[in-house]
Write an enzyme that holds these catalytic residues in place. Structure first.
Site, PDB file in Angstrom:
ATOM      1  CE  LYS A 160      25.881  72.986  41.233  1.00 28.18           C
ATOM      2  NZ  LYS A 160      26.530  72.532  41.101  1.00 28.18           N
TER       3      LYS A 160
HETATM    4  N1  PMP Z   1      29.048  68.924  45.234  1.00 22.57           N
HETATM    5  C1  PMP Z   1      29.446  69.625  44.033  1.00 22.57           C
HETATM    6  C2  PMP Z   1      30.757  70.323  44.673  1.00 22.57           C
HETATM    7  C3  PMP Z   1      28.601  69.842  43.425  1.00 22.57           C
HETATM    8  O1  PMP Z   1      28.994  70.473  42.314  1.00 22.57           O
HETATM    9  C4  PMP Z   1      26.994  69.217  43.725  1.00 22.57           C
HETATM   10  C5  PMP Z   1      26.491  68.761  42.323  1.00 22.57           C
HETATM   11  N2  PMP Z   1      25.736  70.475  42.556  1.00 22.57           N
HETATM   12  C6  PMP Z   1      27.073  68.932  44.986  1.00 22.57           C
HETATM   13  C7  PMP Z   1      27.925  69.036  45.805  1.00 22.57           C
HETATM   14  C8  PMP Z   1      26.004  68.477  45.270  1.00 22.57           C
HETATM   15  O2  PMP Z   1      24.822  69.580  45.345  1.00 22.57           O
HETATM   16  P1  PMP Z   1      23.238  69.032  45.103  1.00 22.57           P
HETATM   17  O3  PMP Z   1      22.794  67.972  45.960  1.00 22.57           O
HETATM   18  O4  PMP Z   1      22.314  70.586  44.949  1.00 22.57           O
HETATM   19  O5  PMP Z   1      23.441  68.817  43.799  1.00 22.57           O
END
Ligand code: PMP
Length: 292
Positions: A160
């Site tokens: 991320k």
């Molecule tokens: N995809 C992307 C590209 C994101 O930035 C996020 C947000 N973090 C998510 C999916 C959803 O992930 P999460 O449920 O961990 O927030």
């Protein structure tokens, strides 16, 4: 003369590299590689009723992201957990959002990260910005973006990272088309996720989401939904999904830390479930709320 009174609780105290600062004072070096090259990783975490939701999972993910880019955070995961908790307490925030950013730290203008001797740690505790309530009741419309998700061949998007430019461009494209989210495809044209949300479809009572190997982030909310589906005796698959699968799905919904679970009722102007949130989606939304 206008006087602005700040009362305790209104003042955001932002953690930057070992110290707390008020919002206006919270700054980083212009030589930080996070700024110069997007060289860093981040997490978004929710606070519900004073509890930090899935804190361990988020901390685990940020440590994995850091490890995969050779970035030593400089503190242990237990210390990170304590630090995040301290930031929430300092801000006295009962419901809100935490942004944790780890940068390569201050270095030089050159790309070599070896010049950055110490990673940067920034923790912001703030209010949460979610989609308008009406979208949760009536569902939202999305489009497919012309910007592709970073391919796994560039770097695994389970990292991320601070490289969100194509997602930002996709968000701009969505808004130019009167939508708040956009579907992003991988280089092979398969559906992977949206700009800040994962995607699920329901077809013939089977829940499907793109596998992370196709370029989707391993979302924490996505994982919760996959767990909930087991409790609900709902078969689930992490698989390859095409735009055809989305257009012809019985139900579509998105998941994310900020969005939670939100129904999608139209993709590229094609109605899903006659333009109404589906029953399985509503059930998962309910179960998710109960799990908070
Ligand atoms: N995809 C992307 C590209 C994101 O930035 C996020 C947000 N973090 C998510 C999916 C959803 O992930 P999460 O449920 O961990 O927030």
């Amino acid at each position: 003369m206008i006087m602005i009174l700040k009362i305790k609780g209104d003042i955001e105290l932002i953690y930057v590299n070992g110290k707390f600062y008020e919002k206006e004072e919270a700054k980083i070096s212009v030589y930080d590689h996070g700024l110069l090259y997007g060289d860093g990783v981040f997490e978004g975490i929710r606070i519900y009723n004073g509890n930090i939701f899935k804190l361990k999972e988020h901390v685990k993910r940020i440590f994995q992201s850091s490890k995969a880019i050779y970035l030593d955070i400089g503190i242990s995961s237990d210390e990170m957990i304590n630090l995040i908790q301290k930031c929430v307490e300092k801000n006295n925030k009962k419901n809100g959002y935490i942004r944790v950013i780890i940068t390569r730290g201050e270095g030089s203008l050159g790309i070599d990260p070896a010049k950055s001797k110490k990673s940067g740690i920034i923790i912001i505790v703030d209010d949460i910005n979610v989609y308008p309530d009406v979208y949760y009741e009536k569902g939202m419309k999305i489009i497919t973006s012309t910007y592709r998700r970073i391919p796994v061949s560039a770097f695994d998007v389970r990292i991320k990272s601070l490289n969100y430019l194509n997602n930002v461009l996709a968000k701009i494209e969505a808004k130019r088309n009167n939508c708040l989210e956009a579907l992003m495809l991988n280089n092979d044209g398969y559906v992977v996720e949206c700009t800040v949300d994962n995607i699920f479809i329901v077809k013939n009572n089977i829940l499907k989401t793109p596998g992370t190997c196709y370029g989707a982030l391993e979302g924490i909310t996505r994982n919760i939904v996959l767990e909930l589906s087991k409790e609900m005796d709902l078969k689930s698959e992490e698989t390859l999904i095409s735009r055809f699968d989305v257009y012809t799905a019985d139900e579509v919904f998105l998941t994310g830390t900020a969005a939670e679970i939100i129904p999608v009722i139209s993709v590229d102007d094609i109605d899903i479930n006659d333009g109404l949130p589906g029953g399985i989606t509503k059930n998962i939304m309910k179960k998710f709320k109960e799990s908070i």
